[in-house]
Design a protein around this motif. Structure first.
Motif, mmCIF file in Angstrom:
data_model
loop_
_atom_site.group_PDB
_atom_site.id
_atom_site.type_symbol
_atom_site.label_atom_id
_atom_site.label_comp_id
_atom_site.label_asym_id
_atom_site.label_seq_id
_atom_site.Cartn_x
_atom_site.Cartn_y
_atom_site.Cartn_z
ATOM 1 N N ASN A 88 49.782 0.758 14.184
ATOM 2 C CA ASN A 88 50.629 1.938 14.102
ATOM 3 C C ASN A 88 50.980 2.261 12.652
ATOM 4 O O ASN A 88 51.164 1.343 11.835
ATOM 5 C CB ASN A 88 51.936 1.711 14.872
ATOM 6 N N ASP A 100 56.737 2.957 16.196
ATOM 7 C CA ASP A 100 56.716 1.723 16.982
ATOM 8 C C ASP A 100 55.903 1.926 18.249
ATOM 9 O O ASP A 100 55.381 3.018 18.517
ATOM 10 C CB ASP A 100 58.136 1.253 17.308
ATOM 11 N N SER A 101 55.775 0.870 19.049
ATOM 12 C CA SER A 101 54.944 0.914 20.241
ATOM 13 C C SER A 101 55.450 1.946 21.260
ATOM 14 O O SER A 101 54.655 2.632 21.902
ATOM 15 C CB SER A 101 54.890 -0.476 20.887
ATOM 16 N N LYS A 102 56.763 2.057 21.366
ATOM 17 C CA LYS A 102 57.327 3.019 22.332
ATOM 18 C C LYS A 102 56.987 4.452 21.932
ATOM 19 O O LYS A 102 56.582 5.271 22.772
ATOM 20 C CB LYS A 102 58.842 2.834 22.417
ATOM 21 N N ALA A 103 57.142 4.753 20.655
ATOM 22 C CA ALA A 103 56.820 6.103 20.175
ATOM 23 C C ALA A 103 55.331 6.381 20.330
ATOM 24 O O ALA A 103 54.929 7.504 20.680
ATOM 25 C CB ALA A 103 57.241 6.255 18.719
ATOM 26 N N ARG A 104 54.505 5.371 20.085
ATOM 27 C CA ARG A 104 53.053 5.529 20.252
ATOM 28 C C ARG A 104 52.723 5.850 21.702
ATOM 29 O O ARG A 104 51.865 6.693 21.978
ATOM 30 C CB ARG A 104 52.355 4.242 19.803
ATOM 31 N N ARG A 105 53.408 5.165 22.642
ATOM 32 C CA ARG A 105 53.154 5.383 24.064
ATOM 33 C C ARG A 105 53.520 6.813 24.475
ATOM 34 O O ARG A 105 52.767 7.479 25.215
ATOM 35 C CB ARG A 105 53.957 4.371 24.875
ATOM 36 N N VAL A 106 54.640 7.292 23.998
ATOM 37 C CA VAL A 106 55.072 8.663 24.324
ATOM 38 C C VAL A 106 54.059 9.673 23.779
ATOM 39 O O VAL A 106 53.666 10.623 24.473
ATOM 40 C CB VAL A 106 56.476 8.938 23.751
ATOM 41 N N TYR A 138 45.340 1.455 22.219
ATOM 42 C CA TYR A 138 46.724 1.043 22.475
ATOM 43 C C TYR A 138 46.770 -0.375 23.059
ATOM 44 O O TYR A 138 47.578 -1.211 22.633
ATOM 45 C CB TYR A 138 47.383 2.036 23.432
#
Length: 483
Positions: free
Chosen positions: A239, A244-250, A282
Motif C-alpha cells: 500500500n 491502510d488495509s481497510k482503506a484499500r479494501r473500500v 490484495y
C-alpha cells in the motif's frame, strides 16, 4: 468455438437482449445459447477454462529449473569416451553432414574435437553417467529421468529460449505457464498460478526478457508474476504511504463496482481479469510475506540446500522458495538461472555454474521426496540447447570453448508421473547426432501437458482467425518416459 470468444458473443447477446427488455425471454434465450460457461468465467476467472482434465493427471504442479545459456551435455551427463580417443582431431564430415553452424564458428578453418576435462562415473542402481561436476546430482540419479536426445531447430539463444517457453521461435505467444493457468486455473486463490524466479551465475549471462513469462494473446491474469529479492518481492504490491488495509479494501470494492458497470456495457473479459488481479494483489499482501518468511525452516534445510540458500535471489534460495510454493499448491514455478553460455574458458566457467546449481537442484528433489510432494510435482532441469563437441576458438591442453548445438542435448525430469532412474534416448559416439528416440521441443511440451492432465491438441485459443496451442501443429507424447 473458442471459450473466450464464445464468452464475448454471449455477453454481447445478453447486452442486446437486455436492452430490448426481453426479460425472462432473454434469459431463456441465453440458456439455449449455452451461457453456463459465461457464469464460470465471470464468477471465478481463476478457475481455468477446463471443467475437467482431458486425462488423469499425474502431476499437480511443475517446477521448471531453466538453465539459460545452454549447459554442455558433454561436460555433465552425456559421457563420450570416443572424444577422448580423438581429442584434437578434426570433426569428421560424416558426423557433421553439412549441418548448420552459428556465425561464431562457421568461419573457423578447423573444428577440432574436444574431450571433456572432467571425470565421469556411473551412479545408483540405474547406472547413470554423471561427471564429477555434479556430485550432489549423482546422489539422486535413481529419482531422475534423463532425456539424452532433446533437439530443436533454434540455434541462437533468444529464439531457442522463446521456443521452449512458448512453442514458437517468434515472440508474442503465451508462455507454458500461462497456458497451464488458462487451462487449469489456480489451486491457491491467495497466490498467483504462475510464479517466476530469476538468479544469475557469475559468468556472462545472456539477457532474459519478461515476455518469456508473458500471457501473449491470453487474458493478462495468466501472465507470470516475478518474485524478486529485496524489500519489495512483488512490485507495486504494498500500500502507498497513508493507505491502510481497510482503506484499500473500500477502494477496491468501489473500483469493482465501476468495473462491473463497464463489463455490462462492453462485455470485455479483460475487465474481469483486471478485477481478479486487483483482488489477487490484495490477498497477496498477506500470502506473499508468509511464503517468503524462512524463519520456520530448520537449520537442516539450509544445510541441505547449501549456504547460498540464506541469500535471497540466489539459485539455492530460489530452489528452497520453489519448494515452499509447491507446498502452497502454486501450479507453475519457473526458475531461470543465467550464465551457462561458455563459448570460451569453458572448464573454469562451467565449474562455477555447476557449483551454483548442483547442490540446490539435488536438495529440491530430496526435499520434495521426504515431504511426499515429489510424486505429484514434476521437476524439470535443462536449457535451450546443448554445446558442440568441437572447440570454439583455440583448443589447448587444459582449455577450450563450445558453441551452440541444437542437434542433441540432455535435460532431466523427476517426479510427477515420469519413470525414475532411466536414461531415455541415445546419441552417437560424438554427442553430435541422435541415434535412437529423439525428443523434439514440442514433444517435450506435449508430454508436460499430458502429465498435468491436458491433451495438448485440445487446449486451444482462437486468435486472429486461427486456433493456437502451445505445441502449434506439432508434438507427440513421449510414452517411453511415462511411469
Amino acid at each position: 468455438m473458442d471459450p473466450i470468444q464464445e464468452h464475448l458473443n454471449q455477453l454481447n447477446r445478453r447486452h442486446f437482449l437486455s436492452k430490448l427488455s426481453l426479460g425472462l425471454g432473454g434469459m431463456a434465450m441465453g440458456s439455449l445459447l449455452g451461457c453456463s460457461n459465461e457464469k464460470k468465467i465471470v464468477e471465478n476467472p481463476l478457475s481455468g477454462i477446463l471443467d475437467n482434465t482431458h486425462v488423469l493427471s499425474k502431476a499437480k504442479r511443475i517446477i521448471y529449473l531453466f538453465q539459460s545459456g545452454g549447459p554442455s551435455q558433454i561436460e555433465l551427463f552425456d559421457y563420450k569416451p570416443m572424444l577422448g580417443k580423438m581429442h584434437g582431431e578434426e570433426l569428421p564430415a560424416s558426423v557433421r553432414m553439412g549441418q548448420r553452424l552459428t556465425g561464431m564458428t562457421s568461419g573457423q578453418s578447423s573444428l577440432p574435437l574436444a574431450s571433456s576435462l572432467f571425470d565421469f562415473k556411473q551412479y545408483g542402481q540405474s547406472g547413470a553417467w554423471v561427471s564429477n561436476l555434479m556430485p550432489y546430482t549423482s546422489q539422486v540419479v535413481d529419482d531422475l529421468c534423463f532425456i539424452k536426445t532433446m533437439h530443436t531447430e533454434a540455434i541462437n539463444h533468444d529464439p531457442a529460449i522463446t521456443f521452449f517457453q512458448t512453442g514458437s521461435q517468434q515472440p508474442g505467444r503465451p508462455s507454458m505457464g500461462s497456458w497451464m493457468s488458462y487451462g487449469l486455473g489456480s489451486s491457491n486463490q491467495n497466490l498467483p498460478t504462475f510464479i517466476v524466479l530469476l538468479s544469475r551465475g557469475a559468468q556472462r549471462p545472456q539477457p532474459i526478457y519478461s515476455r518469456l513469462w508473458g500471457n501473449g494473446f491470453l487474458a493478462s491474469l495468466h501472465q507470470g508474476v516475478q518474485f524478486r529479492s529485496g524489500n519489495e518481492p512483488v512490485l507495486y504490491l504494498n500500500n502507498p504511504n497513508g493507505i491502510d488495509s481497510k482503506a484499500r479494501r473500500v477502494a477496491l470494492d468501489k473500483l469493482e463496482e465501476l468495473n462491473h458497470f463497464r463489463m455490462k456495457d462492453f462485455g470485455d473479459p479483460e475487465i474481469e481479469s483486471r478485477i481478479a488481479q486487483y483482488e489477487m494483489a490484495y490477498r497477496m499482501q498477506t500470502s506473499v510475506p508468509e511464503a517468503l518468511d524462512l524463519s520456520d525452516e530448520p537449520e537442516s534445510t539450509f544445510e541441505m540446500y547449501g549456504p547460498d540458500s540464506r541469500k535471497p535471489g540466489t539459485y539455492a534460495a530460489n530452489c528452497l522458495l520453489a519448494r515452499r510454493l509447491a507446498e502452497r499448491d502454486v501450479k507453475f514455478v519457473q526458475l531461470y538461472h543465467l550464465g551457462w553460455d561458455q563459448h570460451t574458458d569453458l572448464p573454469r566457467e562451467i565449474t562455477s555454474q555447476a557449483r551454483d546449481t548442483d547442490q540446490a537442484s539435488a536438495a529440491l528433489i530430496k526435499d520434495l521426496k521426504q515431504r511426499g510432494l515429489l510424486e505429484d510435482t514434476l521437476v524439470v532441469w535443462g536449457g535451450e540447447f546443448g554445446r558442440t563437441n568441437y572447440s570454439q576458438g583455440k583448443l589447448t591442453k587444459d582449455n577450450y570453448g563450445r558453441d551452440h548445438h541444437p542437434r542433441c542435448f540432455t535435460i532431466w525430469m523427476a517426479g510427477g508421473g515420469v519413470k525414475p532412474g532411466i536414461s531415455y534416448g541415445e546419441t552417437d559416439d560424438f554427442s553430435y547426432n541422435i541415434k535412437k528416440d529423439p525428443v523434439h521441443v514440442h514433444d517435450f511440451q506435449a508430454t508436460l501437458m499430458h502429465l498435468m492432465g491436458v491433451d495438448h491438441e485440445k487446449l486451444t485459443f482462437k486468435h486472429q482467425g486461427r486456433r493456437y496451442r502451445l505445441t502449434d501443429v506439432h508434438g507427440e507424447l513421449v510414452k517411453g518416459i511415462l511411469a
